[in-house]
Design a protein around this motif. Structure first.
Motif, PDB file in Angstrom:
ATOM      1  N   PHE A 127      39.363  34.341  38.581  1.00 26.90           N
ATOM      2  CA  PHE A 127      40.529  33.774  39.258  1.00 26.90           C
ATOM      3  C   PHE A 127      40.680  34.346  40.666  1.00 26.90           C
ATOM      4  CE2 PHE A 127      41.026  33.446  34.747  1.00 26.90           C
ATOM      5  CZ  PHE A 127      41.495  32.152  34.567  1.00 26.90           C
ATOM      6  N   MET A 128      39.556  34.637  41.298  1.00 27.88           N
ATOM      7  CA  MET A 128      39.535  35.152  42.666  1.00 27.88           C
ATOM      8  C   MET A 128      38.617  34.280  43.510  1.00 27.88           C
ATOM      9  SD  MET A 128      38.517  38.981  44.047  1.00 27.88           S
ATOM     10  CE  MET A 128      36.803  38.861  43.511  1.00 27.88           C
ATOM     11  N   SER A 129      39.102  33.869  44.672  1.00 27.63           N
ATOM     12  CA  SER A 129      38.280  33.068  45.572  1.00 27.63           C
ATOM     13  C   SER A 129      37.203  33.920  46.218  1.00 27.63           C
ATOM     14  CB  SER A 129      39.146  32.432  46.663  1.00 27.63           C
ATOM     15  OG  SER A 129      39.973  31.427  46.131  1.00 27.63           O
ATOM     16  N   ALA A 130      36.125  33.280  46.619  1.00 23.68           N
ATOM     17  CA  ALA A 130      35.045  33.972  47.315  1.00 23.68           C
ATOM     18  C   ALA A 130      35.546  34.501  48.657  1.00 23.68           C
ATOM     19  CB  ALA A 130      33.875  33.023  47.532  1.00 23.68           C
ATOM     20  N   GLY A 131      34.943  35.579  49.111  1.00 30.04           N
ATOM     21  CA  GLY A 131      35.298  36.143  50.406  1.00 30.04           C
ATOM     22  C   GLY A 131      36.082  37.429  50.329  1.00 30.04           C
ATOM     23  N   SER A 132      36.561  37.785  49.141  1.00 38.82           N
ATOM     24  CA  SER A 132      37.307  39.029  48.987  1.00 38.82           C
ATOM     25  C   SER A 132      36.347  40.207  48.852  1.00 38.82           C
ATOM     26  CB  SER A 132      38.211  38.960  47.757  1.00 38.82           C
ATOM     27  OG  SER A 132      38.852  40.198  47.534  1.00 38.82           O
ATOM     28  N   LYS A 133      36.731  41.352  49.426  1.00 41.74           N
ATOM     29  CA  LYS A 133      35.921  42.564  49.336  1.00 41.74           C
ATOM     30  C   LYS A 133      36.340  43.451  48.163  1.00 41.74           C
ATOM     31  CE  LYS A 133      35.043  42.678  54.326  1.00 41.74           C
ATOM     32  NZ  LYS A 133      35.189  43.469  55.582  1.00 41.74           N
ATOM     33  N   ILE A 134      37.340  43.020  47.407  1.00 39.62           N
ATOM     34  CA  ILE A 134      37.837  43.818  46.287  1.00 39.62           C
ATOM     35  C   ILE A 134      36.792  43.859  45.171  1.00 39.62           C
ATOM     36  CG2 ILE A 134      39.568  43.874  44.442  1.00 39.62           C
ATOM     37  CD1 ILE A 134      41.584  42.798  46.440  1.00 39.62           C
ATOM     38  N   THR A 135      36.554  45.053  44.640  1.00 36.26           N
ATOM     39  CA  THR A 135      35.596  45.212  43.539  1.00 36.26           C
ATOM     40  C   THR A 135      36.288  45.463  42.203  1.00 36.26           C
ATOM     41  OG1 THR A 135      35.386  47.571  44.075  1.00 36.26           O
ATOM     42  CG2 THR A 135      33.782  46.064  45.067  1.00 36.26           C
ATOM     43  N   ASP A 136      37.490  46.034  42.224  1.00 33.25           N
ATOM     44  CA  ASP A 136      38.252  46.253  40.988  1.00 33.25           C
ATOM     45  C   ASP A 136      39.102  45.016  40.736  1.00 33.25           C
ATOM     46  OD1 ASP A 136      39.747  47.049  38.854  1.00 33.25           O
ATOM     47  OD2 ASP A 136      40.834  48.641  39.900  1.00 33.25           O
ATOM     48  N   THR A 137      38.689  44.195  39.790  1.00 28.83           N
ATOM     49  CA  THR A 137      39.361  42.913  39.553  1.00 28.83           C
ATOM     50  C   THR A 137      40.239  42.930  38.301  1.00 28.83           C
ATOM     51  OG1 THR A 137      37.314  42.153  38.490  1.00 28.83           O
ATOM     52  CG2 THR A 137      37.643  41.554  40.794  1.00 28.83           C
ATOM     53  N   VAL A 138      40.531  44.112  37.788  1.00 25.53           N
ATOM     54  CA  VAL A 138      41.405  44.240  36.619  1.00 25.53           C
ATOM     55  C   VAL A 138      42.859  44.306  37.082  1.00 25.53           C
ATOM     56  CG1 VAL A 138      42.060  45.688  34.655  1.00 25.53           C
ATOM     57  CG2 VAL A 138      39.642  45.376  35.237  1.00 25.53           C
ATOM     58  N   ARG A 139      43.685  43.469  36.499  1.00 26.74           N
ATOM     59  CA  ARG A 139      45.112  43.446  36.807  1.00 26.74           C
ATOM     60  C   ARG A 139      45.893  43.299  35.503  1.00 26.74           C
ATOM     61  NH1 ARG A 139      42.886  44.736  40.720  1.00 26.74           N
ATOM     62  NH2 ARG A 139      43.182  44.057  42.895  1.00 26.74           N
ATOM     63  N   THR A 140      47.173  43.676  35.547  1.00 24.29           N
ATOM     64  CA  THR A 140      48.048  43.537  34.383  1.00 24.29           C
ATOM     65  C   THR A 140      49.129  42.506  34.684  1.00 24.29           C
ATOM     66  OG1 THR A 140      47.684  45.817  33.654  1.00 24.29           O
ATOM     67  CG2 THR A 140      49.652  44.704  32.834  1.00 24.29           C
ATOM     68  N   VAL A 141      49.161  41.451  33.890  1.00 28.89           N
ATOM     69  CA  VAL A 141      50.201  40.424  33.997  1.00 28.89           C
ATOM     70  C   VAL A 141      51.279  40.747  32.966  1.00 28.89           C
ATOM     71  CG1 VAL A 141      50.732  37.974  33.675  1.00 28.89           C
ATOM     72  CG2 VAL A 141      48.637  38.657  34.871  1.00 28.89           C
ATOM     73  N   HIS A 142      52.494  40.962  33.439  1.00 32.27           N
ATOM     74  CA  HIS A 142      53.599  41.336  32.551  1.00 32.27           C
ATOM     75  C   HIS A 142      54.184  40.118  31.834  1.00 32.27           C
ATOM     76  CE1 HIS A 142      53.295  45.311  34.205  1.00 32.27           C
ATOM     77  NE2 HIS A 142      53.580  44.886  35.427  1.00 32.27           N
ATOM     78  N   PHE A 143      54.288  39.006  32.541  1.00 32.36           N
ATOM     79  CA  PHE A 143      54.687  37.754  31.890  1.00 32.36           C
ATOM     80  C   PHE A 143      54.200  36.587  32.735  1.00 32.36           C
ATOM     81  CE2 PHE A 143      58.625  38.842  34.326  1.00 32.36           C
ATOM     82  CZ  PHE A 143      58.742  37.707  35.124  1.00 32.36           C
TER      83      PHE A 143
END
Length: 245
Positions: A155-171
């Motif tokens: 669920f991330m578009s190309a072009g991002s330099k972020i390597t840690d793609t783990v996130r917490t969705v609360h609701f």
């Protein structure tokens, strides 16, 4: 002490919050107003990067004021120098080590869908119109798979330099209000275009082109191709920034 401003803005005319070299941004317009008020442009720290055309009901900015204006007077004082599509709603003092982005515990977004063959001329700038009837119950079942701590690489578009793609969705809630379907999500952080891709995926589920379990499959695979399209920016609103305390 720093100052924390809460802004509301219509992002239609702006290329996001961050200052751009060749395009007007919300930050540039805000600093133009600060120049008129303070006689200088103090550096500001925004709570989030926003894409071109994204709106905010509550967007927070922290900065060190060049001169003291009481917080209760600051909104009216600064609003005199801002364009009509940007308004300061509130101001308060915060500690010197406060950062509008990194001090946030979570952020909430709304995504608005207009589910009708006919658009609403008064609302067209603020929603994504989908003509085909959508099953909001199927959308809610798909949204439930996104709640919790997951790798959101799909669920991330190309072009991002972020390597840690783990996130917490609360609701992640889905609510129909007449012809409008409102998606409401709260998470500890977001990837590039994450909310818009999640919205596009829920539309696929609501239209019957993807089973609700397709959300789980996309999360587990990490493959962008298994998620939905990136929904248009105009339907996205930063709703609230939660700092705790």
């Amino acid at each position: 002490m720093q100052m924390l401003l809460t802004l509301r803005f219509d992002g239609t005319a702006y290329h996001g919050f961050q200052v751009q070299k060749n395009a007007l941004s919300v930050c540039e317009a805000l600093q133009d107003g600060m120049q008129a008020l303070y006689g200088m442009r103090p550096p500001v720290k925004g709570c989030s990067r926003t894409d071109a055309g994204v709106h905010a009901l509550e967007y927070c900015v922290s900065y060190m004021p060049p001169k003291l204006i009481p917080p209760q007077k600051l909104p009216l004082s600064l609003n005199r120098f801002l364009p009509g599509d940007i308004r300061v709603l509130a101001a308060r003092e915060v500690p010197d080590d406060f950062h509008a982005r990194y001090s946030a515990q979570s952020k909430e977004y709304l995504y608005r869908i207009w589910n009708s063959p006919v658009d609403d001329p008064f609302e067209a700038k603020y929603h994504w119109r989908i003509s085909q009837p959508l099953d909001e119950a199927a959308m809610a079942r798909a949204a439930a798979y996104a709640v919790g701590t997951h790798d959101f690489a799909a669920f991330m578009s190309a072009g991002s330099k972020i390597t840690d793609t783990v996130r917490t969705v609360h609701f992640f809630r889905v609510q129909r209000e007449g012809r409008a379907i409102v998606l409401h999500i709260c998470a500890d952080g977001y990837l590039y275009n994450m909310v818009r891709i999640l919205a596009g995926t829920l539309v696929e589920a609501g239209a019957g082109r993807m089973p609700p379990e397709g959300m789980r499959a996309a999360l587990q695979s990490g493959r962008r191709a298994l998620a939905g399209d990136t929904a248009p920016a105009k339907g996205l609103f930063l709703y609230r920034v939660n700092y705790g305390g």
